[in-house]
Enzyme design. Structure first.
Site, PDB file in Angstrom:
ATOM      1  N   GLY A 101       7.016  -6.400  -0.179  1.00 13.27           N
ATOM      2  CA  GLY A 101       6.302  -6.291   1.232  1.00 13.27           C
ATOM      3  C   GLY A 101       6.828  -6.816   2.340  1.00 13.27           C
ATOM      4  O   GLY A 101       8.343  -6.738   2.347  1.00 13.27           O
ATOM      5  N   SER A 102       6.572  -7.193   3.427  1.00  9.98           N
ATOM      6  CA  SER A 102       7.148  -7.585   4.612  1.00  9.98           C
ATOM      7  C   SER A 102       7.943  -8.946   4.623  1.00  9.98           C
ATOM      8  O   SER A 102       7.523  -9.734   3.587  1.00  9.98           O
ATOM      9  CB  SER A 102       6.068  -7.729   5.804  1.00  9.98           C
ATOM     10  OG  SER A 102       5.300  -8.627   5.603  1.00  9.98           O
ATOM     11  N   GLU A 156      11.076  -8.455  -3.030  1.00  9.19           N
ATOM     12  CA  GLU A 156      11.559  -7.205  -2.409  1.00  9.19           C
ATOM     13  C   GLU A 156      10.967  -6.963  -0.989  1.00  9.19           C
ATOM     14  O   GLU A 156       9.630  -6.665  -0.739  1.00  9.19           O
ATOM     15  CB  GLU A 156      11.321  -5.805  -3.214  1.00  9.19           C
ATOM     16  CG  GLU A 156      12.156  -5.910  -4.551  1.00  9.19           C
ATOM     17  CD  GLU A 156      13.578  -6.157  -4.583  1.00  9.19           C
ATOM     18  OE1 GLU A 156      14.231  -5.571  -3.344  1.00  9.19           O
ATOM     19  OE2 GLU A 156      14.331  -6.670  -5.253  1.00  9.19           O
ATOM     20  N   CYS A 165      10.446   1.196   2.080  1.00  8.07           N
ATOM     21  CA  CYS A 165      11.361   0.140   2.863  1.00  8.07           C
ATOM     22  C   CYS A 165      12.990   0.800   2.521  1.00  8.07           C
ATOM     23  O   CYS A 165      13.681   0.188   3.310  1.00  8.07           O
ATOM     24  CB  CYS A 165      11.180  -0.995   1.714  1.00  8.07           C
ATOM     25  SG  CYS A 165      11.449  -0.707  -0.140  1.00  8.07           S
ATOM     26  N   TRP A 210       0.658  -1.337  -0.035  1.00 12.45           N
ATOM     27  CA  TRP A 210      -0.107   0.033  -0.081  1.00 12.45           C
ATOM     28  C   TRP A 210       0.867   1.062  -0.036  1.00 12.45           C
ATOM     29  O   TRP A 210       0.497   2.372  -0.221  1.00 12.45           O
ATOM     30  CB  TRP A 210      -0.965   0.164   1.156  1.00 12.45           C
ATOM     31  CG  TRP A 210      -0.330  -0.381   2.523  1.00 12.45           C
ATOM     32  CD1 TRP A 210      -0.595  -1.659   2.998  1.00 12.45           C
ATOM     33  CD2 TRP A 210       0.536   0.513   3.304  1.00 12.45           C
ATOM     34  NE1 TRP A 210       0.325  -1.557   4.474  1.00 12.45           N
ATOM     35  CE2 TRP A 210       0.860  -0.343   4.534  1.00 12.45           C
ATOM     36  CE3 TRP A 210       0.964   1.664   3.151  1.00 12.45           C
ATOM     37  CZ2 TRP A 210       1.600   0.206   5.514  1.00 12.45           C
ATOM     38  CZ3 TRP A 210       1.801   2.213   4.411  1.00 12.45           C
ATOM     39  CH2 TRP A 210       2.167   1.445   5.435  1.00 12.45           C
ATOM     40  N   ASN A 211       1.996   1.189   0.578  1.00 12.36           N
ATOM     41  CA  ASN A 211       2.721   2.580   0.492  1.00 12.36           C
ATOM     42  C   ASN A 211       3.081   3.243  -1.024  1.00 12.36           C
ATOM     43  O   ASN A 211       3.228   4.497  -0.926  1.00 12.36           O
ATOM     44  CB  ASN A 211       4.157   2.278   1.223  1.00 12.36           C
ATOM     45  CG  ASN A 211       5.117   1.125   0.608  1.00 12.36           C
ATOM     46  OD1 ASN A 211       4.788   0.303  -0.135  1.00 12.36           O
ATOM     47  ND2 ASN A 211       6.520   1.331   1.028  1.00 12.36           N
ATOM     48  N   LYS A 252      -2.272  -8.126  -8.041  1.00  8.72           N
ATOM     49  CA  LYS A 252      -2.929  -8.531  -6.593  1.00  8.72           C
ATOM     50  C   LYS A 252      -2.394  -7.316  -5.924  1.00  8.72           C
ATOM     51  O   LYS A 252      -1.576  -7.217  -5.014  1.00  8.72           O
ATOM     52  CB  LYS A 252      -2.655  -9.637  -6.069  1.00  8.72           C
ATOM     53  CG  LYS A 252      -2.838  -9.746  -4.291  1.00  8.72           C
ATOM     54  CD  LYS A 252      -4.363  -9.792  -4.103  1.00  8.72           C
ATOM     55  CE  LYS A 252      -4.960  -9.798  -2.656  1.00  8.72           C
ATOM     56  NZ  LYS A 252      -4.233  -8.644  -1.776  1.00  8.72           N
ATOM     57  N   PRO A 253      -3.367  -6.182  -5.749  1.00  8.14           N
ATOM     58  CA  PRO A 253      -2.988  -4.948  -5.028  1.00  8.14           C
ATOM     59  C   PRO A 253      -3.121  -5.082  -3.492  1.00  8.14           C
ATOM     60  O   PRO A 253      -4.184  -6.127  -3.225  1.00  8.14           O
ATOM     61  CB  PRO A 253      -3.753  -3.798  -5.522  1.00  8.14           C
ATOM     62  CG  PRO A 253      -5.122  -4.533  -5.900  1.00  8.14           C
ATOM     63  CD  PRO A 253      -4.734  -5.619  -6.526  1.00  8.14           C
TER      64      PRO A 253
END
Length: 461
Positions: free
Chosen positions: A204-205, A225, A259, A127-128, A151-152
């Site tokens: 993402g995480s 990433e 990130c 989302w960032n 896939k957002p």
């Protein structure tokens, strides 16, 4: 929901199910074959039209990004512009899916390679940067002739839906870029584990990256990433005022939700006090409020979970003895229920506290004194992550030495740790990445294509 006013609905969507995933993949597989056979000129034309429509609808897109994610409108407009650049670059990449000729050991044999699209890929985005990170993944894949299941994040579902709408309006066949919404666990497992999915690109995480590794089909190559625990180094000879300005951008821009954000500043002890006050002044000048309000430099954090995590992190650090050097102002008149986290500069943080041992992903930054460059490099390289680091120095030899020794995928010299161009590769080292495929530029074609070697015998052996 709008993070500046959580009672305000920005976009509604229907979460997709595992059955929806299977139907989507059926359509994408068929569409991929037709899109791969489409001449590069046609693919490039569609990608250019997408870029043009993104620019035409910049204000609409920026307002939606601000409404869903919270960043200031100026930053959101910049993100739309960067996304258009990525589609324009991809239009050029459509002509660069090239093969190579090789000398052959056998007489009368011609050896060469062909580059072909993988087929169906998945782009799973956070989302960032809901538009530009999607563009960075989707555009090169389309340029090479792939279909992309998009896939957002459900936090920014509206931005994802609008991107797909714009792509279809620009002439992209609908099933070449289908969208899946929501966060249903069964649906995600059905997507990741399907053998028809040949590549998965995710930002993402670390935790979600580990889940993708565990659930992904053995047929899918991965481009992950993940997190960053990024430090900026300030040498004694640096332009301290400029370093403070750059680090403020890297640490507090986008509410620290990148990130590549700066979590720690490793400052030469001889100038630590002077630099800290310069950076503190930058923090005090920030203004926190709704992203669409005048004079706002810093929006809310994007989600309630972010707000709760960062609030607890700050309280824990202070309780452990960390010193709050400076905090930004929260503007009057804001919704009291918004996810407001004031940018904060810390000093004297215990060395074992989570504020300095892991990724912050929020508007907090800590100052840490170091004796010399060797100590700073040791701290940078001790991190399990290796996304980006920076050094501020007037000595070119020091800059080269630091760039060579830092165990990170990206090194910034006299610049914020945040921000990157569309042409250079983007990717971290160590725990910050998974897979051997950086994003960005011409290198993006390596992930979205596979190589076929041909031996053509045309004479007697």
């Amino acid at each position: 929901m709008n993070p500046a006013a959580p009672g305000r609905v920005v976009h509604t969507f229907r979460p997709d199910t595992a059955a929806d995933v299977r139907a989507t993949l059926d359509e994408a597989e068929a569409a991929a074959r037709e899109w791969a056979a489409t001449p590069p000129l046609r693919r490039a034309t569609v990608l250019t039209r997408i870029a043009e429509r993104l620019e035409d609808r910049r204000d609409e897109l920026a307002a939606l990004i601000t409404g869903e994610e919270g960043k200031p409108l100026g930053a959101a407009r910049g993100e739309v512009g960067k996304s258009a650049e990525q589609f324009r670059l991809a239009a050029q990449l459509a002509y660069l899916v090239e093969g190579t000729t090789y000398p052959s050991e056998s007489p009368g044999t011609f050896a060469y390679t062909l580059r072909e699209p993988l087929g169906v890929l998945a782009a799973i985005t956070p989302w960032n940067f809901p538009l530009s990170l999607a563009a960075r993944k989707i555009a090169p894949a389309l340029a090479a002739g792939n279909a992309v299941v998009f896939k957002p994040s459900p936090v920014t579902a509206g931005t994802g839906a609008l991107l797909v709408e714009i792509a279809v309006e620009a002439g992209l066949p609908t099933s070449v870029l289908p969208i899946l919404q929501g966060q249903d666990a069964e649906a995600m497992a059905a997507l990741l584990g399907d053998d028809r999915l040949r590549g998965i690109s995710f930002t993402g995480s670390d935790a979600t990256g580990a889940l993708i590794r565990a659930q992904a089909s053995s047929q899918a190559r991965l481009q992950l990433e993940l997190g960053g625990h990024n430090a900026a180094v300030v040498c004694a000879d640096a332009d301290l005022a400029k370093a403070a300005a750059d680090i403020a951008v890297g640490a507090f821009g986008l509410t620290g939700q990148a990130c590549t954000s700066t979590d720690r500043v490793l400052v030469a002890s001889a100038v630590a006090a002077e630099f800290t006050e310069l950076l503190a002044a930058k923090v005090r000048a920030l203004r926190v409020g709704p992203g669409d309000a005048d004079g706002v430099t810093t929006g809310p954090v994007a989600t309630a979970a972010q707000f709760e995590r960062l609030t607890a992190l700050k309280e824990s650090a202070v309780a452990a003895g960390a010193k709050t050097v400076a905090e930004a102002d929260l503007l009057d008149g804001r919704d009291p229920d918004g996810y407001w986290v004031a940018p904060t500069l810390f000093d004297d943080v215990p060395a074992d506290h989570a504020l300095v041992t892991g990724e912050v992903f929020g508007p907090f930054c800590s100052v840490v004194g170091v004796h010399d460059l060797d100590e700073a490099l040791a701290i940078v390289n001790a991190s399990a992550h290796g996304l980006v680091t920076g050094v501020h120095t007037a000595d070119l030899a020091v800059a080269h030495r630091f760039a060579a020794a830092a165990r990170c995928g990206i090194v910034k010299v006299n610049a914020p740790t945040t921000g990157n161009g569309v042409a250079p590769p983007f990717g971290g080292w160590k725990a910050s990445s998974g897979g051997a495929f950086p994003e960005g530029g011409r290198q993006a074609l390596d992930f979205v294509t596979e190589t076929k070697t041909v031996y053509l015998t045309h004479g007697a052996n």
